[in-house]
Design a protein around this motif. Structure first.
Motif, PDB file in Angstrom:
ATOM      1  N   GLU A  39      -8.911 118.327 125.962  1.00 44.66           N
ATOM      2  CA  GLU A  39      -9.647 118.130 124.388  1.00 44.66           C
ATOM      3  C   GLU A  39     -11.463 118.441 125.248  1.00 44.66           C
ATOM      4  O   GLU A  39     -12.241 118.082 125.507  1.00 44.66           O
ATOM      5  N   ASN A  40     -11.347 119.735 123.908  1.00 41.91           N
ATOM      6  CA  ASN A  40     -13.162 120.484 124.221  1.00 41.91           C
ATOM      7  C   ASN A  40     -14.501 119.443 123.933  1.00 41.91           C
ATOM      8  O   ASN A  40     -14.325 118.830 123.070  1.00 41.91           O
ATOM      9  N   LYS A  41     -15.090 119.698 124.644  1.00 41.46           N
ATOM     10  CA  LYS A  41     -16.577 118.534 124.085  1.00 41.46           C
ATOM     11  C   LYS A  41     -17.227 119.171 124.759  1.00 41.46           C
ATOM     12  O   LYS A  41     -18.718 118.767 125.104  1.00 41.46           O
ATOM     13  N   GLY A  42     -17.832 120.311 124.666  1.00 44.33           N
ATOM     14  CA  GLY A  42     -18.779 121.272 123.807  1.00 44.33           C
ATOM     15  C   GLY A  42     -18.714 122.248 125.439  1.00 44.33           C
ATOM     16  O   GLY A  42     -17.953 123.048 124.811  1.00 44.33           O
ATOM     17  N   SER A  43     -19.895 122.292 125.868  1.00 42.40           N
ATOM     18  CA  SER A  43     -19.938 122.112 127.172  1.00 42.40           C
ATOM     19  C   SER A  43     -19.178 122.142 127.970  1.00 42.40           C
ATOM     20  O   SER A  43     -19.438 122.291 129.660  1.00 42.40           O
ATOM     21  N   LYS A  44     -17.948 121.209 128.158  1.00 38.85           N
ATOM     22  CA  LYS A  44     -17.250 120.502 129.473  1.00 38.85           C
ATOM     23  C   LYS A  44     -15.556 119.785 128.137  1.00 38.85           C
ATOM     24  O   LYS A  44     -15.445 120.486 127.366  1.00 38.85           O
ATOM     25  N   ILE A  45     -15.207 120.055 128.873  1.00 38.97           N
ATOM     26  CA  ILE A  45     -13.113 119.469 128.623  1.00 38.97           C
ATOM     27  C   ILE A  45     -12.854 118.056 129.428  1.00 38.97           C
ATOM     28  O   ILE A  45     -13.406 118.315 130.368  1.00 38.97           O
ATOM     29  N   LEU A  46     -12.249 117.282 128.373  1.00 37.35           N
ATOM     30  CA  LEU A  46     -11.168 116.822 129.005  1.00 37.35           C
ATOM     31  C   LEU A  46      -9.718 117.253 129.508  1.00 37.35           C
ATOM     32  O   LEU A  46      -9.993 117.036 128.224  1.00 37.35           O
ATOM     33  N   PHE A  47      -9.706 117.284 130.655  1.00 34.55           N
ATOM     34  CA  PHE A  47      -8.073 118.101 130.867  1.00 34.55           C
ATOM     35  C   PHE A  47      -7.279 116.663 131.483  1.00 34.55           C
ATOM     36  O   PHE A  47      -7.502 115.550 132.278  1.00 34.55           O
ATOM     37  N   THR A  48      -6.197 116.430 130.641  1.00 31.51           N
ATOM     38  CA  THR A  48      -4.943 115.940 131.548  1.00 31.51           C
ATOM     39  C   THR A  48      -4.253 116.466 131.833  1.00 31.51           C
ATOM     40  O   THR A  48      -2.874 117.333 130.872  1.00 31.51           O
ATOM     41  N   GLU A  49      -3.533 116.380 132.897  1.00 28.65           N
ATOM     42  CA  GLU A  49      -2.189 116.977 133.304  1.00 28.65           C
ATOM     43  C   GLU A  49      -1.252 116.412 133.352  1.00 28.65           C
ATOM     44  O   GLU A  49      -0.856 115.286 132.689  1.00 28.65           O
ATOM     45  N   ILE A  50       0.082 116.922 132.650  1.00 28.81           N
ATOM     46  CA  ILE A  50       1.468 116.422 131.601  1.00 28.81           C
ATOM     47  C   ILE A  50       1.353 115.889 133.342  1.00 28.81           C
ATOM     48  O   ILE A  50       2.181 114.556 132.574  1.00 28.81           O
ATOM     49  N   GLU A  51       2.158 115.698 134.317  1.00 29.77           N
ATOM     50  CA  GLU A  51       2.210 114.834 135.378  1.00 29.77           C
ATOM     51  C   GLU A  51       1.463 112.975 135.799  1.00 29.77           C
ATOM     52  O   GLU A  51       1.968 112.626 135.881  1.00 29.77           O
ATOM     53  N   THR A  52       0.653 113.099 134.960  1.00 27.37           N
ATOM     54  CA  THR A  52      -0.457 112.589 135.139  1.00 27.37           C
ATOM     55  C   THR A  52      -1.361 111.858 133.192  1.00 27.37           C
ATOM     56  O   THR A  52      -1.079 112.338 133.427  1.00 27.37           O
ATOM     57  N   SER A  53      -1.751 110.554 133.697  1.00 28.09           N
ATOM     58  CA  SER A  53      -2.761 109.915 132.660  1.00 28.09           C
ATOM     59  C   SER A  53      -3.821 110.215 132.311  1.00 28.09           C
ATOM     60  O   SER A  53      -4.412 109.342 131.327  1.00 28.09           O
ATOM     61  N   GLU A  54      -4.648 110.433 133.597  1.00 26.17           N
ATOM     62  CA  GLU A  54      -6.039 109.990 133.791  1.00 26.17           C
ATOM     63  C   GLU A  54      -6.932 111.534 133.470  1.00 26.17           C
ATOM     64  O   GLU A  54      -6.437 112.681 134.310  1.00 26.17           O
ATOM     65  N   PRO A  55      -7.290 111.591 132.696  1.00 24.46           N
ATOM     66  CA  PRO A  55      -8.160 112.277 132.381  1.00 24.46           C
ATOM     67  C   PRO A  55      -9.554 112.870 133.030  1.00 24.46           C
ATOM     68  O   PRO A  55      -9.918 111.964 134.084  1.00 24.46           O
ATOM     69  N   ASN A  56     -10.109 114.043 133.254  1.00 25.86           N
ATOM     70  CA  ASN A  56     -10.863 114.729 134.455  1.00 25.86           C
ATOM     71  C   ASN A  56     -11.666 115.171 132.911  1.00 25.86           C
ATOM     72  O   ASN A  56     -11.796 115.874 132.151  1.00 25.86           O
ATOM     73  N   LYS A  57     -12.853 114.858 133.071  1.00 23.79           N
ATOM     74  CA  LYS A  57     -13.982 115.914 132.918  1.00 23.79           C
ATOM     75  C   LYS A  57     -14.271 116.903 133.692  1.00 23.79           C
ATOM     76  O   LYS A  57     -14.909 116.790 134.954  1.00 23.79           O
TER      77      LYS A  57
END
Length: 220
Positions: A39-57
């Motif tokens: 999920e794009n957030k301007g100058s950063k993304i929220l990224f959730t790996e397929i194997e997990t459910s916790e998003p990383n900025k």
């Protein structure tokens, strides 16, 4: 070469913000490649790996490239920290990509402006009327589609053409295309002969045909 495809102007009216949240691949600057939900957030993304459910900025500064469907993110120059979104028109070693930009260039009008002009020793009563073409505007928002060629191994993306949707079809793209793809003499000859011209779909289809021909016949 005749390309039958959806008109590019219509296509790009619908791609704005399509990169909201999609499955894709992130290539990090350290060489790691990971698949996940992006999920794009301007100058950063929220990224959730397929194997997990916790998003990383994750900051764009830590990312080399993002791909999700036919949308890819590149830097326009080596010094740029932010990744820019591009629609991939032609993939391959050499790519044709484009951006859809909302601007205030819409509804420009070309009119004939009539004014009185004096010359020499003419008096005001002897002045003559002069008609000249003027461009009035902009008066409302519009859409610009910018087309770029990305060559393999290049850290920059070169703009070769721009189209103002519903207004003016800007010309003069051939010189820029030849600068990027001029190493293929067969391609240049075909361009000069008008082999890629597409009256139905315009310059977007012409550029697609040119880059596709280059990849199929000239790319090393």
């Amino acid at each position: 070469m005749n390309f039958k495809m959806l008109p590019f102007a219509v296509l790009f009216l619908f791609i704005s913000n399509v990169f909201a949240q999609n499955k894709g691949v992130v290539t990090f600057k350290n060489g790691d490649i990971k698949k996940g939900i992006i999920e794009n957030k301007g100058s950063k993304i929220l990224f959730t790996e397929i194997e997990t459910s916790e998003p990383n900025k994750i900051e764009h500064d830590d990312i080399e490239h993002i791909k999700t469907g036919d949308i890819e993110y590149f830097r326009t120059s080596p010094k740029s920290k932010k990744l820019e979104e591009f629609q991939v028109i032609i993939s391959g070693e050499t790519m044709l990509v484009a951006r859809n930009i909302q601007t205030n260039y819409g509804s420009m009008k070309v009119e004939n402006d009539i004014s009185n002009a004096q010359s020499g020793n003419l008096t005001a009563s002897q002045s003559s009327q002069v008609s000249r073409r003027v461009v009035r505007g902009p008066s409302s928002r519009g859409t610009i589609i910018k087309y770029y060629i990305k060559k393999p191994g290049s850290n920059t993306i070169e703009q070769v053409y721009r189209l103002i949707v519903g207004d003016v079809d800007w010309i003069g793209y051939k010189k820029k295309v030849k600068k990027q793809l001029g190493d293929c003499k067969e391609l240049i000859q075909k361009m000069n002969d008008g082999d890629f011209k597409d009256d139905e779909y315009g310059k977007g289809a012409e550029l697609a045909a040119i880059v596709l021909f280059y990849n199929q016949n000239c790319s090393k």
